[in-house]
Motif scaffolding. Structure first.
Motif, PDB file in Angstrom:
ATOM      1  N   ARG D  51      29.576  39.528  51.532  1.00 31.89           N
ATOM      2  CA  ARG D  51      29.521  39.276  50.085  1.00 31.89           C
ATOM      3  C   ARG D  51      30.770  38.529  49.620  1.00 31.89           C
ATOM      4  NH1 ARG D  51      26.326  43.174  47.491  1.00 31.89           N
ATOM      5  NH2 ARG D  51      27.137  42.352  45.528  1.00 31.89           N
ATOM      6  N   TYR D  52      30.632  37.865  48.492  1.00 31.69           N
ATOM      7  CA  TYR D  52      31.703  37.031  47.949  1.00 31.69           C
ATOM      8  C   TYR D  52      32.946  37.876  47.652  1.00 31.69           C
ATOM      9  CZ  TYR D  52      33.988  33.686  44.824  1.00 31.69           C
ATOM     10  OH  TYR D  52      34.881  32.828  44.229  1.00 31.69           O
ATOM     11  N   CYS D  53      34.099  37.378  48.053  1.00 29.50           N
ATOM     12  CA  CYS D  53      35.363  38.120  47.969  1.00 29.50           C
ATOM     13  C   CYS D  53      35.615  38.735  46.586  1.00 29.50           C
ATOM     14  CB  CYS D  53      36.571  37.235  48.264  1.00 29.50           C
ATOM     15  SG  CYS D  53      36.302  35.977  49.500  1.00 29.50           S
ATOM     16  N   VAL D  54      35.325  37.966  45.556  1.00 31.38           N
ATOM     17  CA  VAL D  54      35.632  38.436  44.208  1.00 31.38           C
ATOM     18  C   VAL D  54      34.768  39.641  43.850  1.00 31.38           C
ATOM     19  CG1 VAL D  54      35.535  37.821  41.750  1.00 31.38           C
ATOM     20  CG2 VAL D  54      36.555  36.244  43.412  1.00 31.38           C
ATOM     21  N   ASP D  55      33.521  39.630  44.305  1.00 32.75           N
ATOM     22  CA  ASP D  55      32.655  40.785  44.060  1.00 32.75           C
ATOM     23  C   ASP D  55      33.163  42.003  44.833  1.00 32.75           C
ATOM     24  OD1 ASP D  55      31.091  39.145  42.448  1.00 32.75           O
ATOM     25  OD2 ASP D  55      29.760  38.584  44.084  1.00 32.75           O
ATOM     26  N   VAL D  56      33.642  41.770  46.053  1.00 32.93           N
ATOM     27  CA  VAL D  56      34.208  42.872  46.852  1.00 32.93           C
ATOM     28  C   VAL D  56      35.455  43.426  46.158  1.00 32.93           C
ATOM     29  CG1 VAL D  56      35.174  43.550  49.083  1.00 32.93           C
ATOM     30  CG2 VAL D  56      33.355  41.819  49.001  1.00 32.93           C
ATOM     31  N   LEU D  57      36.308  42.527  45.689  1.00 29.73           N
ATOM     32  CA  LEU D  57      37.551  42.960  45.043  1.00 29.73           C
ATOM     33  C   LEU D  57      37.286  43.731  43.752  1.00 29.73           C
ATOM     34  CD1 LEU D  57      39.731  39.828  45.821  1.00 29.73           C
ATOM     35  CD2 LEU D  57      40.366  42.186  46.372  1.00 29.73           C
ATOM     36  N   THR D  58      36.242  43.352  43.042  1.00 28.87           N
ATOM     37  CA  THR D  58      35.878  44.068  41.815  1.00 28.87           C
ATOM     38  C   THR D  58      35.489  45.514  42.135  1.00 28.87           C
ATOM     39  OG1 THR D  58      35.195  42.048  40.693  1.00 28.87           O
ATOM     40  CG2 THR D  58      34.215  44.106  39.895  1.00 28.87           C
ATOM     41  N   LEU D  60      36.426  47.107  44.829  1.00 28.84           N
ATOM     42  CA  LEU D  60      37.634  47.757  45.340  1.00 28.84           C
ATOM     43  C   LEU D  60      38.555  48.181  44.182  1.00 28.84           C
ATOM     44  CD1 LEU D  60      39.523  46.508  48.468  1.00 28.84           C
ATOM     45  CD2 LEU D  60      40.695  47.565  46.570  1.00 28.84           C
TER      46      LEU D  60
END
Lengths: 112, 112, 112, 112
Positions: D51-58, D60
């Motif tokens: 999945r797209y990094c920004v979605d993962v970071l959100t 997290l």
């Protein structure tokens, strides 16, 4: 104040407007704050001079870190002085609540 | 500076000693820094006057928060100005590495 | 995905629901997250067993620190991969805004 | 545990290996930790699925924030329970030092 006093020696809890606390190592605290003030002024000067943002931010990070150091020193001597004293005098709960409130204000960042 | 310039208009990457960046909203930034300086001086005065630690820490928390606000403003305008410009000019990677380095220096706390 | 891909190789900007990013060092990231999950479970077990608060908080601090490490790794590879790529492709501004937004969500604490 | 106990009711200071603390609102704490564990697992799954990094970071960032909430709850009930009790029993200083040490471990970030 007629004599040298240790930290918290005259510390009172909460809402006494006359409470006075002579900080331990007061001269060193004031020297540290003087340095922070100079660093903040340095940041302003760099912006005046149109210095590169990253250089400004590096100086600002140093000011932040120094200010955090002062907060940490104050918080620790408050906990070991005023809070411990209040605890011995049976006012521990009020002093602990007050400590938690100030930690929230600092966003805990005295310890960052 | 004889003409209005937008942020990053004269921004250069990395090791150019002559790079100059006129901060957007420079007057407001300087005013904010002037207030931070006054707050830091206020903290020192409170310690001079042996004010209660918690009152000092409350004032110090306000200074920290104001300094963080300046860092955040600088960091965002740097990212949107200099970094975006470097990216357009093909220097994006250097500028991004530099941005990550400054975030580490600030310990990310511009965003606290 | 039929071949090994480097980070950001298939990275797209913003609102493409199909964008896929194979994280570099994906196995190590997953191992780190597995450890964090175990640490969080360990905290719960200590609370179940009525362990002393300070011991629980020490374990919780370790979990926090490990989770921050993962956030930092992801954020840096995102900046160096997707953001740098978007910059090369002329989409730097959107990617930079998105990066600033995620830093605010993390409260910058990936760098704490 | 055969009877309802309030927080800190059985709290001892420092190096007693047998000290036991039944957390107040233990069930709610455990439920919060269960949610954090699920969020961490969700982050791992998103990385598995590229999945797209920004979605993962959100996701997290949400896990971090929830873990911070647990730390804050534990720290406050420790301060109000065990530390206040130790203070009443004349062990305030040891307990306050211990509290400062755990704040440093958390990097104060229970209050972020």
């Amino acid at each position: 104040m007629t004599s040298p006093e240790i930290a918290g020696e005259v510390c009172h809890v909460a809402h006494d407007p006359a409470r006075r606390v002579v900080q331990p190592d007061k001269a060193r605290l004031l020297a540290r704050l003087g340095r922070v003030e100079g660093q903040v002024r340095g940041v302003a000067r760099m912006i005046e001079e149109d210095r590169y943002c990253v250089d400004v931010l590096t100086q600002l990070a140093a000011a932040k870190s120094a200010l955090n150091g002062v907060a940490k020193q104050l918080l620790e001597s408050h906990a070991r002085g005023c809070v411990a004293r209040a605890a011995r005098d049976g006012d521990g709960e009020v002093a602990i609540d007050e400590l938690l409130a100030v930690l929230r204000q600092l966003d805990g960042k005295a310890f960052d």
